[in-house]
Design an enzyme around this catalytic site. Sequence first.
Site, PDB file in Angstrom:
ATOM      1  N   ARG A   1       0.835  -1.214   0.000  1.00  0.00           N
ATOM      2  CA  ARG A   1       0.000   0.000   0.000  1.00  0.00           C
ATOM      3  C   ARG A   1       0.872   1.267   0.000  1.00  0.00           C
ATOM      4  NH1 ARG A   1      -1.690   2.910   4.490  1.00  0.00           N
ATOM      5  NH2 ARG A   1      -3.591   4.140   4.271  1.00  0.00           N
TER       6      ARG A   1
ATOM      7  N   CYS B   1       9.732 -19.676  -6.737  1.00  0.00           N
ATOM      8  CA  CYS B   1       9.735 -19.945  -8.177  1.00  0.00           C
ATOM      9  C   CYS B   1      11.045 -20.604  -8.614  1.00  0.00           C
ATOM     10  CB  CYS B   1       9.533 -18.623  -8.921  1.00  0.00           C
ATOM     11  SG  CYS B   1       9.598 -18.767 -10.704  1.00  0.00           S
TER      12      CYS B   1
ATOM     13  N   THR C   1       9.878 -11.100   6.590  1.00  0.00           N
ATOM     14  CA  THR C   1       9.862 -12.510   6.989  1.00  0.00           C
ATOM     15  C   THR C   1       9.686 -12.573   8.499  1.00  0.00           C
ATOM     16  OG1 THR C   1      11.250 -14.455   7.379  1.00  0.00           O
ATOM     17  CG2 THR C   1      12.424 -12.464   6.792  1.00  0.00           C
TER      18      THR C   1
ATOM     19  N   ASP D   1      10.953 -14.563  10.352  1.00  0.00           N
ATOM     20  CA  ASP D   1      12.159 -15.138  10.961  1.00  0.00           C
ATOM     21  C   ASP D   1      13.138 -14.088  11.515  1.00  0.00           C
ATOM     22  OD1 ASP D   1      11.060 -17.493  10.025  1.00  0.00           O
ATOM     23  OD2 ASP D   1      12.303 -17.548   8.223  1.00  0.00           O
TER      24      ASP D   1
ATOM     25  N   MET E   1       8.567 -21.434  14.642  1.00  0.00           N
ATOM     26  CA  MET E   1       9.194 -21.356  13.310  1.00  0.00           C
ATOM     27  C   MET E   1      10.472 -20.511  13.350  1.00  0.00           C
ATOM     28  SD  MET E   1       6.389 -20.927  10.317  1.00  0.00           S
ATOM     29  CE  MET E   1       5.616 -22.353   9.573  1.00  0.00           C
TER      30      MET E   1
ATOM     31  N   ALA F   1      10.243 -18.775  29.302  1.00  0.00           N
ATOM     32  CA  ALA F   1      10.499 -20.216  29.128  1.00  0.00           C
ATOM     33  C   ALA F   1      11.580 -20.703  30.085  1.00  0.00           C
ATOM     34  CB  ALA F   1      10.938 -20.470  27.689  1.00  0.00           C
TER      35      ALA F   1
ATOM     36  N   GLU G   1      12.259 -24.667  15.287  1.00  0.00           N
ATOM     37  CA  GLU G   1      12.100 -25.807  14.378  1.00  0.00           C
ATOM     38  C   GLU G   1      13.489 -26.231  13.893  1.00  0.00           C
ATOM     39  OE1 GLU G   1       9.922 -24.684  10.862  1.00  0.00           O
ATOM     40  OE2 GLU G   1      11.130 -22.900  10.528  1.00  0.00           O
TER      41      GLU G   1
ATOM     42  N   ILE H   1       0.256 -20.926  11.946  1.00  0.00           N
ATOM     43  CA  ILE H   1      -0.525 -19.943  12.723  1.00  0.00           C
ATOM     44  C   ILE H   1       0.310 -18.667  12.887  1.00  0.00           C
ATOM     45  CG2 ILE H   1      -1.290 -19.459  15.104  1.00  0.00           C
ATOM     46  CD1 ILE H   1      -3.208 -21.395  14.236  1.00  0.00           C
TER      47      ILE H   1
END
Length: 322
Positions: free
Chosen positions: A24, A76, A128, A130, A172, A189, A225, A253
Site C-alpha cells: 500500500r 519460483c 519474513t 524469521d 518457526m 520459558a 524448528e 498460525i
Amino acid sequence: MSEIRRIGILTSGGDAPGMNAAIRAAVRTAVGQNISVLGIYRGYNGLINGDVAELDARSVDGIQVKGGTMLYTARCDEFRTEAGVKRAADTCRYLGIQGLIAIGGDGTFRGALDLSRAGVHTVGIPATIDNDIACTHYTIGFDTASNTAVEAIDKLRDTMQSHERCSIVEVMGNRSGNLTMYVGIAVGASSILIPERPIDVSEIYEKIRISRIRGRHHHIIVTAEGVGNAHELAEGIRQETGLDTRVTTLGHIQRGGSPTARDRVTATRMGCRAVDALLEGKSSRVICNRNGIITDMDIEEALALPKEIHEDMFQTASRITY
Ligand code: F6P
C-alpha cells in the site's frame, strides 16, 4: 529527475504480516508522484508469465490491516535459472517496468540481484517472520509472529500449570533462532533451544530437576524448528524426570493475522523508502532498519553479511531461564 514512469511490485517466499502495508505504501508513494504501478502476482512466477494488474491508490485501500499478501506469493524454481531471469527481464521491458520492488527474504533478494544484473532496477524490502536478514535489525512480520506465538504459549501455560506438566513448543524460524529466542524471553520459558547455540539434553533434564526442587511444577520449553526432534525431547524428559509432557507445534498460525502497529508502521516506512530509492536512480538495494532509521544498502553486500543471533539477547535469556 528520475526517468522512471512505471514500477512493478511483488511478494515472494513465505508470506509475513505487514506485506500488504508495504504494498500500500509503495503504491501510494509512487502514484502520488505520477508513477504507474503494476502489481505482479505470485512472486517471480508472475513476472515470468506477465501475470500483472495495474494498482491505483484505491485498489490498496485498507489492506494494511490484513495479514497475508494481496499479490499472493510463491517460490519460483524457474527464476533460479538463467533462462527464467531472462524471461522475467523481457517481461519487464515489454510491460515498461523500469523499477521493481521485491518484498520477501534472502531468496527474494537473490532474485532481485539477478534481475538487476539483467538490466532492471530493483529494490528489496525485508519481510519474513524469521527476522534472519543480517543487514536489518528488523524484518516486517516478526513482531506480529512473536505476539501470536506469545499469546498461544500463555494459553498453554495455564493448562500446563493446572496439570503440572512440561510443554515443549516448537516455533518457526527457518534456520534462525531469533524468533524463538524473542518469544522464549517473552513467555518466561525454562529453556530456549536455538540452532545457533546447541545444548546437551542432559542440561535440560538437570534444569528441570533443580527447578522442581525449588518448587516449580510446570515447565515451558521453547524450541526452534529444526533443533532436534521435539517428540524425542518430550519422551526423554518424561523418562528422566517423570514429568508428563506435551508437544505443540505452532506452525503456520505464526504467519497469519492482522499485523501489529509496529509491523504496519515499519512496512509503511520501508514501502515509501523503496520507491524513493528507485526514483533516486538506485538499483540492487535492500531497505534496512538500522537502529530505527530506515535506510538502504547494496543487496550483494547485504547477502554476504554473516547471520548472527542477537548476542545480548541470548545473554539476557541465559541469565533468566532456569
Ligand atoms: O521463512 C518463513 C517460514 O515461515 C519459516 O519460519 C519456515 O521454516 C518456512 O517459512 C515454512 O515454509 P512453508 O510455508 O513453505 O512451509
